[in-house]
Design an enzyme around this catalytic site. Structure first.
Site, PDB file in Angstrom:
ATOM      1  N   ASP A 336      40.524  10.048  64.736  1.00  0.00           N
ATOM      2  CA  ASP A 336      41.739   9.527  64.157  1.00  0.00           C
ATOM      3  C   ASP A 336      42.754  10.660  64.293  1.00  0.00           C
ATOM      4  O   ASP A 336      42.379  11.818  64.318  1.00  0.00           O
ATOM      5  CB  ASP A 336      41.465   9.207  62.684  1.00  0.00           C
ATOM      6  N   ASP A 530      39.713  10.816  58.373  1.00  0.00           N
ATOM      7  CA  ASP A 530      39.861  11.476  57.079  1.00  0.00           C
ATOM      8  C   ASP A 530      39.591  10.507  55.938  1.00  0.00           C
ATOM      9  O   ASP A 530      39.748  10.840  54.774  1.00  0.00           O
ATOM     10  CB  ASP A 530      41.241  12.113  56.935  1.00  0.00           C
ATOM     11  N   ASP A 534      40.624   4.393  57.227  1.00  0.00           N
ATOM     12  CA  ASP A 534      39.777   4.221  58.402  1.00  0.00           C
ATOM     13  C   ASP A 534      38.307   3.988  58.046  1.00  0.00           C
ATOM     14  O   ASP A 534      37.432   4.126  58.889  1.00  0.00           O
ATOM     15  CB  ASP A 534      39.940   5.370  59.414  1.00  0.00           C
TER      16      ASP A 534
HETATM   17  P1  ADP Z   1      46.780   7.395  61.939  1.00  0.00           P
HETATM   18  O1  ADP Z   1      46.115   6.411  62.823  1.00  0.00           O
HETATM   19  O2  ADP Z   1      47.625   8.350  62.718  1.00  0.00           O
HETATM   20  O3  ADP Z   1      45.870   8.079  61.010  1.00  0.00           O
HETATM   21  P2  ADP Z   1      47.639   5.343  60.032  1.00  0.00           P
HETATM   22  O4  ADP Z   1      46.813   4.250  60.599  1.00  0.00           O
HETATM   23  O5  ADP Z   1      47.243   5.880  58.703  1.00  0.00           O
HETATM   24  O6  ADP Z   1      47.827   6.556  61.043  1.00  0.00           O
HETATM   25  O7  ADP Z   1      49.132   4.858  59.953  1.00  0.00           O
HETATM   26  C1  ADP Z   1      49.779   4.347  61.115  1.00  0.00           C
HETATM   27  C2  ADP Z   1      51.253   4.284  60.971  1.00  0.00           C
HETATM   28  O8  ADP Z   1      51.612   3.402  59.912  1.00  0.00           O
HETATM   29  C3  ADP Z   1      51.909   5.605  60.629  1.00  0.00           C
HETATM   30  O9  ADP Z   1      52.211   6.356  61.777  1.00  0.00           O
HETATM   31  C4  ADP Z   1      53.178   5.126  59.922  1.00  0.00           C
HETATM   32  O10 ADP Z   1      54.155   4.788  60.859  1.00  0.00           O
HETATM   33  C5  ADP Z   1      52.742   3.871  59.212  1.00  0.00           C
HETATM   34  N1  ADP Z   1      52.339   4.149  57.825  1.00  0.00           N
HETATM   35  C6  ADP Z   1      51.114   4.075  57.306  1.00  0.00           C
HETATM   36  N2  ADP Z   1      51.111   4.368  56.000  1.00  0.00           N
HETATM   37  C7  ADP Z   1      52.375   4.650  55.673  1.00  0.00           C
HETATM   38  C8  ADP Z   1      53.055   5.042  54.475  1.00  0.00           C
HETATM   39  N3  ADP Z   1      52.394   5.211  53.316  1.00  0.00           N
HETATM   40  N4  ADP Z   1      54.378   5.227  54.524  1.00  0.00           N
HETATM   41  C9  ADP Z   1      55.034   5.061  55.664  1.00  0.00           C
HETATM   42  N5  ADP Z   1      54.486   4.716  56.816  1.00  0.00           N
HETATM   43  C10 ADP Z   1      53.187   4.500  56.845  1.00  0.00           C
HETATM   44 MG    MG Z   2      44.604   8.191  59.289  1.00  0.00          MG
END
Ligand code: ADP
Ligand code: MG
Length: 639
Positions: A336, A530, A534
């Site tokens: 991730d 993390d 996920d």
């Molecule tokens: P990653 O796969 O990089 O771990 P996430 O799946 O957690 O990221 O989140 C994907 C996208 O969703 C982030 O890049 C962001 O654009 C948006 N996002 C997720 N959670 C939030 C939040 N709490 N506030 C703002 N944007 C969010």
């Molecule tokens: Mg993440």
């Protein structure tokens, strides 16, 4: 050594000394002429050898008898008893050589091997119980200004604890007064102390090094980090690896088969007139001695145990030896991005409000909307916002995983998130030409602008990818919900082989499933995350690894391997350690079986006698155990 082991050792030494004395007497003194006949002398020797034999082996004989009573016939006590009683019984063959010395010796050396085993098991258990040392015995609870020692289990959430220097933090909580250095080594393997002060969350199991701190507990003991880790390690022994189960099953078949073979060897050839009864019975008895599967039965679980114990010294908690086995076969590692390869502490690099909107106003609304999210983005936004977050302004807040958040702030509907979130709520937005994660903000249906934030990759991320490739991991894949350009920039910097961006949590599961179906039968897929949104992927992968688990319940729950630290380099360490452990396991299996087979063959044709058999058996067991204990040593991984 325990008291029991010490008494055991004394008993063996006494038996050994007596045995040597008896052996010398029977070899040196002219007993035959003293007693007038060979037969009388042999019966005298018989009585003499019986003394060290019984001192060394009375418990084995008793156990064998008791097991037969319980219907569990074929264990090593049985094998040893039959073989040694048989050797003594050879006295009944008047024309054969006596074999009492061998009988007594087999029992003696068998006991030496057993004692060594028990010592080794105790020692590796101790390395795990050193981890168990993190269990607090008491908590100093402050009640009406006075301090009282209370069983951690009985401390209620919201109690105030006082932790003095040198004491362990018993329960997870938040510091309300004081500052100190914390030693987290027992949890993370990290030797650098961590500075904590008022307002910081602290985790049970850490040792308070210098200042007195007062903390308010945020969880009951049972949900605290310490209790969860202990539970996890204690249960690890139950999840057995395929190899381990195979050995147990193998021992079940092997022992009766060899016993039957021994019986056939003792009976068939002399019936066919192929030689003296005494010769063939002795060969059969020798067979029994070799057939003891102790080396395998003890050294294989001990190796796994050592591997799990060693890993935990590095702050890598493996939930069972089956996961250690899978980990050793990993050829695809899927990461991730946010919080795993990147630090997850975003910096605001630009605020682009719409024409009639103030930048502070935009940031303030965004920070308020994110008030209750524990996503790294939310945490960073709150940090970037200079003002206070007034919770009473927030009426409702909902996290839309992979999209962003929707909240009611000052009675205005606020959306903060990516373009998907905007599209989902039919809000208009426009793109930004900066490279970074774009947080669009929509207030009461009107686009208010966006905040551009950027993350940094972790120090050791690049090295980790290189190490994994060197260790033979063929594919390193990155999955992210972030934008394509950000994902590609990170991937290129780190040397990642494959990137999938703009994925929703379900999309990540699908991506992992596609990767799984392209795996070869033997190669396994590890997913590292993390634990923040996920968990489904963690459970779907062959082995799910959660990092930065100190304090994150979801991650500890969903993962198979838990990295207390958030350093990616622990992933390559975990894989290397798993491979070393499996190598040791197989070395032991092959070595023990090879030696046994050779001695069995030699015994069948009459070359190997009982002396060789017992030295073969005990020798192999001792060597295999020493080899197994190597799995526990982790010095080479600490740099
Ligand atoms: P990653 O796969 O990089 O771990 P996430 O799946 O957690 O990221 O989140 C994907 C996208 O969703 C982030 O890049 C962001 O654009 C948006 N996002 C997720 N959670 C939030 C939040 N709490 N506030 C703002 N944007 C969010
Ligand atoms: Mg993440």
């Amino acid at each position: 050594m325990t008291r029991k082991q010490k008494r055991w050792l004394v008993r063996i030494v006494v038996a050994l000394v007596l045995f040597a004395a008896v052996f010398a007497i029977t070899e040196i003194l002219p007993l035959d002429s003293w007693f007038g006949s060979r037969t009388a002398a042999i019966w005298f020797e018989f009585a003499l050898f019986l003394v060290p034999y019984l001192i060394a082996g009375y418990d084995v004989l008793l156990k064998a008898a008791r097991n037969i009573g319980n219907g569990q016939v074929f264990d090593e006590n049985f094998l040893m008893s039959v073989a040694t009683i048989g050797a003594f019984a050879m006295v009944a063959f008047p024309d054969a050589d006596p074999h009492m010395a061998e009988g007594a010796a087999v029992m003696l050396f068998y006991q030496v091997g057993e004692l060594f085993q028990s010592y080794a098991v105790g020692k590796s258990r101790k390395s795990i119980s050193e981890l168990m040392d993190i269990a607090p015995e008491y908590a100093n609870v402050e009640i009406d200004g006075a301090i009282e020692e209370v069983d951690p289990d009985e401390v209620e959430t919201g109690s105030v604890l006082v932790v003095k220097p040198g004491e362990r933090i018993p329960i997870d909580g938040t510091i309300i007064e004081g500052s100190s250095q914390l030693d987290t080594a027992a949890l993370t393997g990290e030797s650098m102390p961590r500075l904590v002060e008022k307002g910081d969350d602290v985790i049970s199991g850490c040792v308070n090094l210098n200042g007195v701190i007062r903390i308010i507990t945020t969880k009951p003991y049972g949900d605290s980090t310490v209790a969860r880790i202990l539970e996890l390690v204690e249960n690890a022994a139950e999840k057995k690896a395929r190899t381990e189960n195979f050995i147990t099953r193998f021992a079940h078949f092997y022992t009766p088969i060899v016993t039957a073979a021994a019986l056939l060897i003792a009976i068939i050839p002399p019936l066919l007139g192929m030689g003296a009864w005494s010769d063939w019975v002795m060969r059969g008895l020798t067979f029994l001695v070799v057939s003891c599967p102790c080396a395998l039965v003890i050294s294989v679980p001990l190796s796994f145990f050592g591997g799990i114990g060693g890993a935990s010294k590095l702050g890598i908690l493996v939930k069972g030896s089956n996961y250690l086995e899978t980990l050793s076969k990993v050829d695809t590692v899927v990461f991730d991005k946010t919080g795993t390869l990147t630090s997850g502490s975003f910096k605001v690099i630009a605020i682009h409000p719409e024409a009639d909107i103030d930048a502070d106003y935009l940031l303030s609304y965004a920070a308020h909307a994110e008030a209750y999210s524990n996503h790294p983005i939310a945490v960073s936004l709150r940090e970037a916002y200079a003002g206070e977050i007034e919770e009473k302004q927030i009426a409702e807040a909902k996290e839309e995983s992979g999209h962003g958040v929707r909240a009611l702030v000052n009675e205005k509907v606020v959306l903060v998130g990516n373009d998907k979130l905007m599209a989902l709520h039919n809000a208009s937005y426009h793109d930004c030409d900066l490279t970074g994660t774009i947080l669009h903000v929509c207030i009461d249906g009107a686009y208010a602008g966006h905040i551009v934030i950027a993350d940094v990759v972790k120090d050791d991320a690049e090295q980790t990818i290189r190490d994994l490739h060197l260790a033979g991991v063929a594919r390193c894949v990155m999955l992210t919900g972030d934008r394509q350009d950000v994902a590609e920039a990170v991937a290129e910097k780190l040397g990642i082989d494959e990137v999938h961006a703009q994925l929703l949590p379900e999309g990540k599961v699908r991506a992992v499933e596609t990767l799984l179906s392209s795996e070869t039968t033997d190669g396994k897929l590890a997913f590292v995350g993390d634990g923040i949104n996920d968990a489904p992927v963690l459970t779907r992968a062959d082995v799910g690894i959660a990092m930065g688990a100190m304090g994150s319940d979801a991650a500890i729950e969903a993962a198979d391997v838990v990295l207390m630290d958030d350093k990616p380099s622990n992933i390559s360490k975990a894989i290397r350690l798993a491979r070393t452990t499996m190598r040791i396991v197989w070395q032991n299996i092959v070595f023990a079986l090879a030696v046994k087979i050779i001695i069995l063959l030699l015994a069948a044709v009459g070359i190997a006698n009982m002396w060789l058999a017992v030295f073969g058996d005990v020798g192999v067991a001792v060597l295999a155990i020493l080899n197994a204990m190597r799995a526990m040593s982790v010095r080479k991984y600490r740099k």
